[in-house]
Design a protein around this motif. Structure first.
Motif, mmCIF file in Angstrom:
data_model
loop_
_atom_site.group_PDB
_atom_site.id
_atom_site.type_symbol
_atom_site.label_atom_id
_atom_site.label_comp_id
_atom_site.label_asym_id
_atom_site.label_seq_id
_atom_site.Cartn_x
_atom_site.Cartn_y
_atom_site.Cartn_z
ATOM 1 N N SER A 1 -0.399 -10.228 4.783
ATOM 2 C CA SER A 1 -0.005 -10.764 6.082
ATOM 3 C C SER A 1 1.346 -10.185 6.469
ATOM 4 C CB SER A 1 0.066 -12.290 6.016
ATOM 5 O OG SER A 1 0.427 -12.814 7.266
ATOM 6 N N GLY A 2 1.388 -9.447 7.562
ATOM 7 C CA GLY A 2 2.633 -8.841 8.028
ATOM 8 C C GLY A 2 3.069 -7.689 7.143
ATOM 9 N N SER A 3 4.280 -7.232 7.378
ATOM 10 C CA SER A 3 4.819 -6.096 6.630
ATOM 11 C C SER A 3 5.086 -6.475 5.183
ATOM 12 C CB SER A 3 6.104 -5.609 7.297
ATOM 13 O OG SER A 3 5.836 -5.170 8.607
ATOM 14 N N GLY A 4 5.051 -5.475 4.302
ATOM 15 C CA GLY A 4 5.300 -5.724 2.887
ATOM 16 C C GLY A 4 4.632 -4.682 2.031
ATOM 17 N N THR A 5 4.084 -5.133 0.910
ATOM 18 C CA THR A 5 3.430 -4.236 -0.045
ATOM 19 C C THR A 5 1.926 -4.435 0.028
ATOM 20 O OG1 THR A 5 5.343 -4.330 -1.504
ATOM 21 C CG2 THR A 5 3.286 -3.571 -2.466
ATOM 22 N N LEU A 6 1.208 -3.344 0.241
ATOM 23 C CA LEU A 6 -0.245 -3.368 0.372
ATOM 24 C C LEU A 6 -0.867 -2.743 -0.869
ATOM 25 C CD1 LEU A 6 -2.556 -4.004 2.430
ATOM 26 C CD2 LEU A 6 -2.364 -1.620 3.171
ATOM 27 N N GLU A 7 -1.769 -3.475 -1.520
ATOM 28 C CA GLU A 7 -2.480 -2.969 -2.706
ATOM 29 C C GLU A 7 -3.738 -2.239 -2.234
ATOM 30 O OE1 GLU A 7 -1.326 -3.316 -5.873
ATOM 31 O OE2 GLU A 7 0.413 -4.373 -5.048
ATOM 32 N N ILE A 8 -3.896 -0.970 -2.661
ATOM 33 C CA ILE A 8 -5.040 -0.163 -2.211
ATOM 34 C C ILE A 8 -5.724 0.527 -3.386
ATOM 35 C CG2 ILE A 8 -4.102 0.270 0.098
ATOM 36 C CD1 ILE A 8 -3.288 3.101 -0.973
ATOM 37 N N TRP A 9 -6.959 0.940 -3.152
ATOM 38 C CA TRP A 9 -7.712 1.813 -4.069
ATOM 39 C C TRP A 9 -8.414 2.841 -3.215
ATOM 40 C CZ3 TRP A 9 -12.281 4.097 -4.810
ATOM 41 C CH2 TRP A 9 -12.513 4.665 -6.056
ATOM 42 N N PRO A 10 -8.471 4.088 -3.559
ATOM 43 C CA PRO A 10 -7.787 4.744 -4.667
ATOM 44 C C PRO A 10 -6.296 4.902 -4.376
ATOM 45 C CG PRO A 10 -8.929 6.396 -3.350
ATOM 46 C CD PRO A 10 -9.273 5.046 -2.765
ATOM 47 N N ALA A 11 -5.579 5.302 -5.426
ATOM 48 C CA ALA A 11 -4.148 5.546 -5.288
ATOM 49 C C ALA A 11 -3.914 6.723 -4.340
ATOM 50 C CB ALA A 11 -3.545 5.854 -6.663
ATOM 51 N N LEU A 12 -2.703 6.798 -3.801
ATOM 52 C CA LEU A 12 -2.359 7.913 -2.913
ATOM 53 C C LEU A 12 -2.443 9.238 -3.671
ATOM 54 C CD1 LEU A 12 0.743 6.602 -0.910
ATOM 55 C CD2 LEU A 12 -1.657 6.643 -0.216
ATOM 56 N N ARG A 13 -2.992 10.241 -3.035
ATOM 57 C CA ARG A 13 -3.117 11.567 -3.653
ATOM 58 C C ARG A 13 -1.988 12.494 -3.233
ATOM 59 N NH1 ARG A 13 -8.552 10.393 -2.692
ATOM 60 N NH2 ARG A 13 -9.489 9.805 -4.663
ATOM 61 N N LYS A 14 -1.213 12.059 -2.238
ATOM 62 C CA LYS A 14 -0.051 12.828 -1.811
ATOM 63 C C LYS A 14 0.942 11.878 -1.176
ATOM 64 C CE LYS A 14 -0.870 14.659 2.694
ATOM 65 N NZ LYS A 14 -1.215 15.821 3.481
ATOM 66 N N ASP A 15 2.162 12.322 -1.053
ATOM 67 C CA ASP A 15 3.192 11.493 -0.425
ATOM 68 C C ASP A 15 2.805 11.216 1.025
ATOM 69 O OD1 ASP A 15 4.547 11.723 -2.806
ATOM 70 O OD2 ASP A 15 6.102 13.069 -2.045
ATOM 71 N N ARG A 16 3.000 9.981 1.455
ATOM 72 C CA ARG A 16 2.736 9.587 2.841
ATOM 73 C C ARG A 16 3.988 8.888 3.343
ATOM 74 N NH1 ARG A 16 -2.195 11.662 4.895
ATOM 75 N NH2 ARG A 16 -3.760 11.553 3.243
ATOM 76 N N SER A 17 4.547 9.375 4.443
ATOM 77 C CA SER A 17 5.770 8.805 4.993
ATOM 78 C C SER A 17 5.525 8.356 6.429
ATOM 79 C CB SER A 17 6.898 9.838 4.944
ATOM 80 O OG SER A 17 8.079 9.286 5.487
ATOM 81 N N SER A 18 5.520 7.050 6.639
ATOM 82 C CA SER A 18 5.316 6.458 7.967
ATOM 83 C C SER A 18 4.072 7.014 8.665
ATOM 84 C CB SER A 18 6.555 6.668 8.841
ATOM 85 O OG SER A 18 7.669 6.031 8.258
ATOM 86 N N VAL A 19 2.954 7.011 7.937
ATOM 87 C CA VAL A 19 1.685 7.500 8.467
ATOM 88 C C VAL A 19 0.949 6.349 9.138
ATOM 89 C CG1 VAL A 19 -0.573 8.449 7.821
ATOM 90 C CG2 VAL A 19 1.493 9.278 6.711
ATOM 91 N N SER A 20 0.482 6.584 10.348
ATOM 92 C CA SER A 20 -0.326 5.573 11.035
ATOM 93 C C SER A 20 -1.673 5.470 10.344
ATOM 94 C CB SER A 20 -0.528 5.949 12.501
ATOM 95 O OG SER A 20 0.679 5.847 13.197
ATOM 96 N N ALA A 21 -2.037 4.272 9.950
ATOM 97 C CA ALA A 21 -3.330 4.039 9.303
ATOM 98 C C ALA A 21 -4.385 3.794 10.373
ATOM 99 C CB ALA A 21 -3.243 2.848 8.366
ATOM 100 N N THR A 22 -5.544 4.390 10.204
ATOM 101 C CA THR A 22 -6.683 4.108 11.072
ATOM 102 C C THR A 22 -7.379 2.889 10.499
ATOM 103 O OG1 THR A 22 -6.923 6.454 11.604
ATOM 104 C CG2 THR A 22 -8.829 5.035 12.017
ATOM 105 N N LEU A 23 -7.550 1.863 11.319
ATOM 106 C CA LEU A 23 -8.151 0.613 10.851
ATOM 107 C C LEU A 23 -9.587 0.445 11.335
ATOM 108 C CD1 LEU A 23 -5.108 -1.776 11.477
ATOM 109 C CD2 LEU A 23 -5.637 -0.413 9.449
ATOM 110 N N THR A 24 -9.961 1.113 12.398
ATOM 111 C CA THR A 24 -11.313 1.023 12.954
ATOM 112 C C THR A 24 -12.090 2.280 12.578
ATOM 113 O OG1 THR A 24 -10.483 -0.294 14.789
ATOM 114 C CG2 THR A 24 -12.636 0.727 15.074
ATOM 115 N N SER A 25 -13.283 2.105 12.040
ATOM 116 C CA SER A 25 -14.111 3.231 11.563
ATOM 117 C C SER A 25 -13.347 4.104 10.576
ATOM 118 C CB SER A 25 -14.626 4.075 12.731
ATOM 119 O OG SER A 25 -15.474 3.314 13.548
ATOM 120 N N ALA A 26 -12.627 3.474 9.662
ATOM 121 C CA ALA A 26 -11.867 4.209 8.645
ATOM 122 C C ALA A 26 -12.816 5.071 7.829
ATOM 123 C CB ALA A 26 -11.120 3.225 7.748
ATOM 124 N N SER A 27 -12.482 6.354 7.698
ATOM 125 C CA SER A 27 -13.353 7.326 7.048
ATOM 126 C C SER A 27 -12.581 8.139 6.025
ATOM 127 C CB SER A 27 -13.944 8.292 8.089
ATOM 128 O OG SER A 27 -14.663 7.598 9.074
#
Length: 188
Positions: free
Chosen positions: A132-158
């Motif tokens: 809920s809100g900003s903070g730490t998001l747990e994801i799978w799989p782990a990041l494969r490269k550095d991501r800096s302030s990348v906009s996440a696609t939330l609809t039809s994520a592919s």
């Protein structure tokens, strides 16, 4: 490359594959377990039985990939929209991170998908815990490269996938109905 839109997917089986080694003693049954960094998506996809007019766009698409050479974007067709209320999110993290920094308003719920990057840079991630809100998001799989302030696609994520085999096949029965099933794996 985009999937054909003449007919949708009848069935998809998604698998989360982890590189884990287990060594068990044949005498004591004690185990040693080691988790490696390898994580990837796999999918088995079935198109509904259709006649040639709808089947040929899928057959041509699969053949055009030239086996495992070509790539395409794939999502979970049942999870086009997140269950949470977030409409936008920005993600930052380093290679190998399973916990990433997220800036958003609203919520992402466990099981929602996010896409980081676009086109040939697209990676598909599953949210593992409600956020809920900003903070730490747990994801799978782990990041494969550095991501800096990348906009996440939330609809039809592919994510970017390739065929699991260099062989493409389809069947045609006595009433001219085509059967198309193929395997895919995340293109890393």
């Amino acid at each position: 490359m985009s999937l054909p839109t003449t007919i949708g997917i009848a069935k998809i089986e998604l698998s989360a594959v982890n590189a884990v080694a287990v060594s068990r003693s044949p005498f004591t049954f004690d185990s040693q377990v080691h988790a490696y960094s390898g994580e990837m998506w796999q999918a088995d996809i079935t198109i509904p039985p259709v006649h040639r007019d709808l089947a040929e766009s899928w057959v041509s698409f699969l053949v055009s990939l030239r086996g495992q050479y070509g790539t395409f974007l794939l999502n979970d067709p049942n999870c086009v929209d997140p269950r949470g209320t977030a409409t936008s999110a920005t993600v930052s993290g380093s290679t190998g991170d399973r916990s990433v920094s997220v800036t958003m308003s609203g919520t992402l719920l466990a099981g929602d998908y996010i896409q980081l990057g676009t086109g040939s840079d697209a990676t598909l991630h599953k949210v593992l815990q409600d956020q809920s809100g900003s903070g730490t998001l747990e994801i799978w799989p782990a990041l494969r490269k550095d991501r800096s302030s990348v906009s996440a696609t939330l609809t039809s994520a592919s994510g970017k996938f390739r065929l699991a085999s260099n062989q493409v096949s389809w069947s045609v029965n006595e009433v001219s109905t085509y059967g198309i099933t193929f395997g895919a794996m995340e293109a890393i």
